[in-house]
Scaffold this motif. Structure first.
Motif: not given
Length: 368
Positions: A51, A55, A58-59, A61-62, A65-66, A223, A343, A347
């Motif tokens: 991850a 990054k 991934v970042i 994407l997260l 999502l939030i 979330l 995050l 998470l």
């Protein structure tokens, strides 16, 4: 009767425990459990390292999502109006982009308008600080002050500072790329989020699909509730601290208020850190009495947030002890810097919600 081959034993193996006995006694079971724990930790470390290396993907994407979890009620409302999914997602994205972009543009405009005043006040405050260091109780000599100033000048003119500046340029490029990715991923999450989730669950067995779907619903609720609740708490912090800064006629009141709002998304320490910055700006630009008043407001707001707002607003969605929040913040900062700090808590809350809800009685099936 003669002994069978299985019943025969040699003098060397008479007192030796069998291999199965070595792994089934208490120490053997402990060794197996320890090996399992080590294997799980190795897998977790591999996932974290992957991850970190990815990054830039991934970042965003997260983050998408939030944000999509927080905006899901608006998307559901627009869909109930029989609005096409793509149009609803685009409208929500445009409203959010206009709002955030307008706030950033307002902050930049106010900073640019008040920058000369802040610059002159900062130079004056720095001179007063040097005078206090020289004439005050610390009795620091002019030679020591000059050595410190020269060290700062040497660092700014060194190649190391240039390398840091180039690193800042590359970081800015990464931020721009990440922002574009966040917008694209957020659009598809808003448009096709439920269908994407059903596609990911399709390879699982039916019983596991139901469990995972229920856990996913709980994760989205956590979330969304966390982000909306944190935004409400941040708004209260901004109204009180930003209002105090504005009443005391501190320069850059609008940018400082925006900074307070954004930093409030970091639990426990965010509002405090920006409050300290606001107090320092008040000290440099207005005076000691203004800095004291800003500090008093920051302390009162922190007490109000910690004892009333956060337990009431975030209690149902987060349900994490303060110690767990601090540990999550520390781990997130070490692994991901500022973004990891932002995050880490949501998470961790999602992981805890999924762990708690996995064995819950399954609710009646509902279409996504």
């Amino acid at each position: 009767m003669g002994e069978t081959p299985n019943e025969r034993s040699t003098p060397c193996s008479a007192g030796r425990p069998s291999l199965r006995a070595l792994w089934t006694d208490p120490f053997g079971r402990l060794a197996i459990r320890a090996a399992q724990v080590v294997l799980v930790l190795l897998v977790a470390m591999a996932v974290v390292q992957a991850a970190i290396r990815l990054k830039l993907l991934v970042i965003p994407l997260l983050l998408a999502l939030i944000v999509s979890a927080a905006l899901f009620p608006l998307i559901a409302f627009l869909r109930r109006l029989h609005m096409p999914h793509a149009v609803a997602a685009l409208l929500t994205l445009l409203l959010g982009g206009v709002g955030v972009g307008g706030v950033i543009a307002l902050a930049v405009a106010r900073v640019a308008a008040q920058w000369p005043m802040l610059q002159s006040s900062a130079i004056e405050g720095f001179g007063q600080a040097l005078h206090y260091l020289h004439r005050g109780p610390l009795s620091i000599s002019e030679q020591q002050i000059e050595h410190t100033r020269q060290a700062v000048v040497d660092f700014i003119t060194s190649s190391e500072f240039g390398q840091h500046a180039m690193a800042g340029v590359f970081t800015t490029m990464e931020l721009a790329t990440g922002l574009v990715l966040v917008l694209f991923i957020l659009f598809f999450f808003l448009k096709d989020g439920p269908s994407i989730w059903r596609f990911l669950l399709r390879p699982l067995r039916p019983a596991w699909q139901a469990r995972a779907a229920h856990a996913g619903d709980c994760a989205i609720d956590v979330l969304g509730g966390y982000l909306r609740g944190t935004a409400l708490v941040a708004l209260v912090d901004t109204v009180f601290i930003g209002g105090a800064v504005w009443i005391l006629d501190v320069p850059l009141a609008v940018p400082l208020s925006i900074l307070v709002f954004l930093a409030a998304f970091v639990p426990i320490v965010g509002a405090t850190a920006t409050g300290v910055i606001a107090a320092l700006v008040a000290l440099v630009t207005v005076g000691l009495s203004a800095a004291i008043w800003v500090s008093v407001v920051v302390i009162v707001v922190n007490q109000l947030e910690g004892n009333l707002l956060s337990p009431v607003v975030l209690g149902r969605s987060l349900q994490l002890h303060s110690l767990v929040v601090l540990l999550a913040l520390t781990a997130g900062t070490i692994l991901g810097g500022i973004v990891g700090t932002l995050l880490a808590v949501p998470l961790t809350g999602v992981a805890w919600a999924v762990a708690k809800s996995w064995n819950d009685p399954l609710p009646p099936h509902r279409d996504g």
